[in-house]
Design a protein around this motif. Structure first.
Motif, PDB file in Angstrom:
ATOM      1  N   LEU A  49       0.825  -1.209   0.000  1.00  0.00           N
ATOM      2  CA  LEU A  49       0.000   0.000   0.000  1.00  0.00           C
ATOM      3  C   LEU A  49       0.858   1.257   0.000  1.00  0.00           C
ATOM      4  O   LEU A  49       0.517   2.259  -0.642  1.00  0.00           O
ATOM      5  N   ALA A  50       1.989   1.196   0.726  1.00  0.00           N
ATOM      6  CA  ALA A  50       2.889   2.355   0.743  1.00  0.00           C
ATOM      7  C   ALA A  50       3.481   2.613  -0.636  1.00  0.00           C
ATOM      8  O   ALA A  50       3.609   3.778  -1.066  1.00  0.00           O
ATOM      9  N   ARG A  51       3.828   1.557  -1.368  1.00  0.00           N
ATOM     10  CA  ARG A  51       4.379   1.733  -2.720  1.00  0.00           C
ATOM     11  C   ARG A  51       3.339   2.352  -3.655  1.00  0.00           C
ATOM     12  O   ARG A  51       3.666   3.226  -4.474  1.00  0.00           O
ATOM     13  N   VAL A  52       2.103   1.880  -3.529  1.00  0.00           N
ATOM     14  CA  VAL A  52       1.050   2.397  -4.404  1.00  0.00           C
ATOM     15  C   VAL A  52       0.792   3.874  -4.126  1.00  0.00           C
ATOM     16  O   VAL A  52       0.699   4.695  -5.050  1.00  0.00           O
ATOM     17  N   THR A  53       0.673   4.235  -2.852  1.00  0.00           N
ATOM     18  CA  THR A  53       0.398   5.635  -2.533  1.00  0.00           C
ATOM     19  C   THR A  53       1.578   6.535  -2.888  1.00  0.00           C
ATOM     20  O   THR A  53       1.395   7.718  -3.214  1.00  0.00           O
ATOM     21  N   ALA A  54       2.794   5.966  -2.854  1.00  0.00           N
ATOM     22  CA  ALA A  54       3.965   6.744  -3.261  1.00  0.00           C
ATOM     23  C   ALA A  54       3.903   7.097  -4.737  1.00  0.00           C
ATOM     24  O   ALA A  54       4.509   8.086  -5.179  1.00  0.00           O
ATOM     25  N   ASP A  55       3.150   6.302  -5.509  1.00  0.00           N
ATOM     26  CA  ASP A  55       2.948   6.593  -6.933  1.00  0.00           C
ATOM     27  C   ASP A  55       1.860   7.636  -7.161  1.00  0.00           C
ATOM     28  O   ASP A  55       1.547   7.978  -8.303  1.00  0.00           O
ATOM     29  N   GLY A  56       1.239   8.081  -6.077  1.00  0.00           N
ATOM     30  CA  GLY A  56       0.230   9.129  -6.177  1.00  0.00           C
ATOM     31  C   GLY A  56      -1.140   8.644  -6.599  1.00  0.00           C
ATOM     32  O   GLY A  56      -1.917   9.406  -7.195  1.00  0.00           O
ATOM     33  N   PRO A 165      -4.639  -5.352  12.654  1.00  0.00           N
ATOM     34  CA  PRO A 165      -4.948  -4.213  11.787  1.00  0.00           C
ATOM     35  C   PRO A 165      -3.790  -3.884  10.849  1.00  0.00           C
ATOM     36  O   PRO A 165      -2.621  -4.039  11.188  1.00  0.00           O
ATOM     37  N   VAL A 166      -4.155  -3.423   9.657  1.00  0.00           N
ATOM     38  CA  VAL A 166      -3.190  -2.897   8.689  1.00  0.00           C
ATOM     39  C   VAL A 166      -3.481  -1.410   8.541  1.00  0.00           C
ATOM     40  O   VAL A 166      -4.648  -1.011   8.406  1.00  0.00           O
ATOM     41  N   ARG A 167      -2.446  -0.598   8.555  1.00  0.00           N
ATOM     42  CA  ARG A 167      -2.628   0.846   8.458  1.00  0.00           C
ATOM     43  C   ARG A 167      -1.929   1.381   7.210  1.00  0.00           C
ATOM     44  O   ARG A 167      -0.912   0.846   6.765  1.00  0.00           O
ATOM     45  N   MET A 168      -2.496   2.448   6.664  1.00  0.00           N
ATOM     46  CA  MET A 168      -1.927   3.133   5.506  1.00  0.00           C
ATOM     47  C   MET A 168      -1.993   4.624   5.768  1.00  0.00           C
ATOM     48  O   MET A 168      -3.076   5.168   6.019  1.00  0.00           O
ATOM     49  N   ASP A 169      -0.863   5.275   5.753  1.00  0.00           N
ATOM     50  CA  ASP A 169      -0.793   6.708   6.046  1.00  0.00           C
ATOM     51  C   ASP A 169      -1.450   7.041   7.378  1.00  0.00           C
ATOM     52  O   ASP A 169      -2.158   8.050   7.516  1.00  0.00           O
TER      53      ASP A 169
END
Length: 264
Positions: A49-56, A165-169
């Motif tokens: 998820l971090a990689r995907v969000t880093a792609d905007g 739990p999994v967290r994103m941002d």
């Protein structure tokens, strides 16, 4: 509140050396191996998820396919685990309202995907957010053991689900989880419980019995009593109405035994 951890220090010290404490530790060890599977899935998902969000952009269900090699490997390596995966929080993914990236091992040993219709207009299982394996990690921020319950969603088997739990941002994105058939868990837990001099049972944070040698406390039943969630958070043995309550060394189950039943 009728239970305590403070006043009777001698009882707590006795608990630290009795057979009940040893049994709780062994049960904790068995489930800790499953939670390692959950933790690995959680780490892989958070990194993805971090990689995907880093792609905007927002993640999609297709992105979650990258988790599959790891999920397949964990199913073949952990004998207690019958299913494993990531369950997305509603609204996380850009292309679908809900999603389970879930894989399970059949009786033949073949790893297969769980294929579900999550259309709210068509499926009774489209809203999974109220189930303990999802709600407890979401609401507490901690890992959880849900069940036993009949898992109509995945297997129609009486099961436990271990989740985290999994967290994103910094916000909740869903749960990483693993299923354990109750019959497999009981095969590991009951020989340990039978080492105790009197009947005993294991309960989760909700007070639901996960395994039992007490004929009055069947697996799947609910037990009224202390705040098991608080006891698990404090992680120290306690007493309640003539019972000894021993947290299972880091996993969210409590061993309940008669306070007079310690024979060593």
């Amino acid at each position: 509140m009728a239970w305590s951890t403070g006043p009777d220090r001698s009882a707590a010290a006795t608990l630290d050396t009795d057979t009940g404490t040893w049994v709780a530790a062994r049960v904790g060890g068995a489930l800790e191996a499953v939670f390692e599977t959950v933790a690995a899935t959680r780490a892989d998902t958070a990194a993805l998820l971090a990689r995907v969000t880093a792609d905007g952009r927002r993640p999609t269900s297709a992105d979650l396919a990258a988790l599959r090699p790891g999920l397949h490997l964990r199913l073949t390596r952990q004998e207690l685990v019958s299913g494993v995966g990531f369950v997305a929080a509603p609204g996380l993914l850009a292309d679908v309202p809900a999603w389970l990236e879930w894989w399970q091992s059949g009786a033949d040993g073949v790893v297969r995907p769980l294929l579900l219709d999550l259309d709210p207009g068509q499926s009774a299982y489209s809203d999974y957010t109220h189930w303990d394996w999802f709600a407890l990690p979401r609401d507490t921020g901690r890992r959880a053991v849900a069940g036993p319950y009949v898992d109509y969603l995945c297997s129609d088997e009486y099961s436990l689900t271990l989740s985290a739990p999994v967290r994103m941002d910094g916000r909740f994105a869903g749960v990483a989880a693993a299923d354990v058939y109750l019959r497999h868990f009981e095969a590991a837990a009951l020989p340990l419980l039978r080492r105790l001099p009197r009947p005993a049972y294991l309960v989760n944070a909700r007070g639901r019995v996960a395994a039992s040698t007490d004929p009055a406390r069947l697996a799947g039943s609910l037990v009224k009593g202390p705040d098991f969630g608080r006891l698990l958070a404090e992680a120290v043995p306690a007493g309640h109405d003539g019972l000894r309550l021993v947290p299972c060394h880091g996993v969210p189950l409590v061993l309940v035994q008669d306070a007079e039943g310690d024979g060593g």
